[in-house]
Motif scaffolding. Sequence first.
Motif, PDB file in Angstrom:
ATOM      1  N   THR A 137      -1.351  -2.162   4.192  1.00 42.19           N
ATOM      2  CA  THR A 137      -0.701  -0.636   4.570  1.00 42.19           C
ATOM      3  C   THR A 137       0.744  -0.916   4.204  1.00 42.19           C
ATOM      4  O   THR A 137       1.578   0.110   3.644  1.00 42.19           O
ATOM      5  CB  THR A 137      -0.802  -0.726   6.229  1.00 42.19           C
ATOM      6  OG1 THR A 137      -2.371  -0.584   6.239  1.00 42.19           O
ATOM      7  CG2 THR A 137      -0.142   0.692   6.379  1.00 42.19           C
ATOM      8  N   TRP A 138       1.517  -2.028   4.601  1.00 44.94           N
ATOM      9  CA  TRP A 138       2.585  -2.399   4.309  1.00 44.94           C
ATOM     10  C   TRP A 138       3.289  -2.201   2.804  1.00 44.94           C
ATOM     11  O   TRP A 138       4.131  -1.811   2.492  1.00 44.94           O
ATOM     12  CB  TRP A 138       3.139  -3.623   4.743  1.00 44.94           C
ATOM     13  CG  TRP A 138       4.805  -4.002   4.922  1.00 44.94           C
ATOM     14  CD1 TRP A 138       5.503  -3.325   5.339  1.00 44.94           C
ATOM     15  CD2 TRP A 138       5.335  -4.950   3.868  1.00 44.94           C
ATOM     16  NE1 TRP A 138       6.936  -3.768   5.169  1.00 44.94           N
ATOM     17  CE2 TRP A 138       6.725  -4.671   4.277  1.00 44.94           C
ATOM     18  CE3 TRP A 138       4.843  -5.806   3.044  1.00 44.94           C
ATOM     19  CZ2 TRP A 138       7.631  -5.626   3.515  1.00 44.94           C
ATOM     20  CZ3 TRP A 138       5.849  -6.578   2.462  1.00 44.94           C
ATOM     21  CH2 TRP A 138       6.927  -6.246   2.736  1.00 44.94           C
ATOM     22  N   VAL A 165       1.367  -0.702   0.161  1.00 44.43           N
ATOM     23  CA  VAL A 165       1.239   0.642  -0.188  1.00 44.43           C
ATOM     24  C   VAL A 165       2.472   1.460   0.313  1.00 44.43           C
ATOM     25  O   VAL A 165       3.014   2.312  -0.526  1.00 44.43           O
ATOM     26  CB  VAL A 165       0.080   1.199   0.272  1.00 44.43           C
ATOM     27  CG1 VAL A 165      -0.185   2.820   0.107  1.00 44.43           C
ATOM     28  CG2 VAL A 165      -1.221   0.498  -0.019  1.00 44.43           C
ATOM     29  N   ARG A 166       2.871   1.404   1.546  1.00 45.45           N
ATOM     30  CA  ARG A 166       3.969   2.224   1.868  1.00 45.45           C
ATOM     31  C   ARG A 166       5.248   1.860   1.223  1.00 45.45           C
ATOM     32  O   ARG A 166       6.112   2.594   0.916  1.00 45.45           O
ATOM     33  CB  ARG A 166       4.500   1.954   3.649  1.00 45.45           C
ATOM     34  CG  ARG A 166       3.470   2.676   4.400  1.00 45.45           C
ATOM     35  CD  ARG A 166       3.552   2.196   5.798  1.00 45.45           C
ATOM     36  NE  ARG A 166       4.976   2.767   6.169  1.00 45.45           N
ATOM     37  CZ  ARG A 166       5.220   3.950   6.845  1.00 45.45           C
ATOM     38  NH1 ARG A 166       4.045   4.876   7.100  1.00 45.45           N
ATOM     39  NH2 ARG A 166       6.445   4.423   7.309  1.00 45.45           N
ATOM     40  N   ALA A 167       5.376   0.546   0.901  1.00 46.14           N
ATOM     41  CA  ALA A 167       6.575  -0.053   0.141  1.00 46.14           C
ATOM     42  C   ALA A 167       6.554   0.419  -1.252  1.00 46.14           C
ATOM     43  O   ALA A 167       7.598   0.758  -1.828  1.00 46.14           O
ATOM     44  CB  ALA A 167       6.736  -1.652   0.070  1.00 46.14           C
TER      45      ALA A 167
END
Length: 677
Positions: free
Chosen positions: A671-672, A674-676
């Motif tokens: 998740t981290w 992908v968000r980055a």
Amino acid sequence: MTEMQKLYLLVPMAPLAGALIAGLFGWAIGRTLSHLVTIAGVAIACWASWVIFQDVQAGHLFNGTVYTWMTTGDMRFEIGFLIDPLTTMMMLVVTFVSLMVHIYTIGYMREDPGYQRFFSYISLFTFAMLMLVMANNFLQLFFGWEAVGLVSYLLIGFWHTRPTAIYANLKAFLVNRVGDFGFLLGIGLVLAYFGTLDYAAVFAQAPGLVNHSISILPGQSWSVLTLICILLFIGAMGKSAQFPLHVWLPDSMEGPTPISALIHAATMVTAGIFMVARMSPLFELSDTALSVVMVIGAITALFMGFLGIIQNDIKRVIAYSTLSQLGYMTVALGASAYSAAVFHLMTHAFFKALLFLAAGSVIMGMHHNQDIRYMGGLRKYMPITWITFLVGSLALIGTPFLSGFYSKDSIIEAVGLSHLAGSGFAYFAVVAGVFVTAFYSFRLYFLVFHGKERFPLHDSHAHADHAHEDLGSDNASHDDHGHGGKPHESPWVVTVPLILLAIPSLVIGYFTIQPMLFGDYFKDAIYINAVAHPAMAELHEEFHGAFAMAVHGLTTLPFWLAFSGVALSWFFYMKRPDIPAAIKERFSLVYTILENKYGFDIFNDWFFAGGSRKLGNLLWRYGDVKLIDGFFVNGAARTVGWFSRLIRHFQSGYIYHYAFAMIIGVFALITWFVRAA
């Protein structure tokens, strides 16, 4: 290095050598060699000072560097000497008075277990003062300034078994640090604006900074020179015990009598007066600073004199006299009568050292009782002490033809001719102070040397405010300790210095007033802007010789005020002692105010000492206990404990728990990322 330059170096180094030998090896060489080596060191310094004085009178001045202490960028911090008439006068006064004190100490401290240590300290004190007065730059001035403060701490608390002595030396040290903080700021401003600490370079550049200002608070600008002068004077207020930094000086009486004489006469308290006189090229450029100096001196001269009236400790009466006379010197500095201030410094050094040493002789004769209420009639028992004390008292009150008259009257006249703001109040203070000085000085004289004998025969110090000058808890074997008996004259090592100090107290003013005040003795050592501050020039026009001045002095207001003070003290304490008691009862409020020293000590103990304790307690409770221990130290431990308790739930030993944790972790990482992206 020339022969004369070697002599310059010898003056401070000889007392330093004596101090080191007596201090480090006194235990090995014994008492006699300890006092011989320190007296020899000061005697050599005195002789060398006399030779240098004659050389300077022949026109040979010196301003040079001894060595460079540090270089940083374009700035050089140096140790050097400025040898001119002002310096040589101070050197002679310091070394001569110190020599008398050293000789006197042989008799006064003969039973003390710290004999060698005391001689080491007073020689070190002399070295520090000589380094101060011989300096040609602010760095060395500050070194000597702090050194006399440090050694005074050691000397005031010399009898370290007494709580009052420890309180007194701590008080002196802390009050002087307040003044020294201002002094250091002033030196910092000098370095910032002048780029040098050398006197000559600073004085040469000073006129160019007259119109420069500095903003301390938003919207408020000060003249740079005014600020520098006031900050430097704050240092002088500490060392020379000017209101409101005067509180340490009376308590310094807790030290042995020889050091009382040395601190109050030739060293330390005169350092501030000397410094302002040396800085005359700066102070002359700021009328505001001069007015501040004058008003502070006037307050000290008058209001500290009042306190001398109610004292019963023989040394404390003389201590308040010192405060008052320092006020006179400071007023003279403010009136641009620098030469009159330094002249009074010189004459005062002789008669004040004489009064303190004579008081010490009385204390010895009275078996270490210091309370004047239990003395009386000592004239017949101690004739040498009596006559020398009388000479000192007459000089102090400004009796015509004696040394104190010439310097004190010159100050009063100069202040009367000044046109600066505050000069009217200052003139009133110094004139009124003449009566006050005469009254308390001869109250002391009459109560000690005349009238009926009031000393007890069985316990000579039972009634004293300060039971005796305690020679330490390990010195119970003092010959006179706790015994009664008639008073007795002191040994020759005590009386000879009294006689040698009485001579200049009588005559030195008569012979030196013309060259020092109205001649060219000081030449360029002191600078006065005669156009803006014409007091000394006008005084010169009225001067027609020392003899004529003394004769005229018999008709002036100060003489009759002094005469009235003596007459009133004689009437009150010799004829009608019931009147002072009645006045005390009638004006009990005034007496209480004076007894509490105007409340300065009470306020300082409550506000500064008490406030510091409360602030420290607050910082400890909230800063140390709650913030550092509670939040950072214990808080970190609690956080780690909480996190550990949370994590241990995942350390169960079941594989499916670990698999679940890994899946959650991988999910969080993806998740981290992908968000980055």
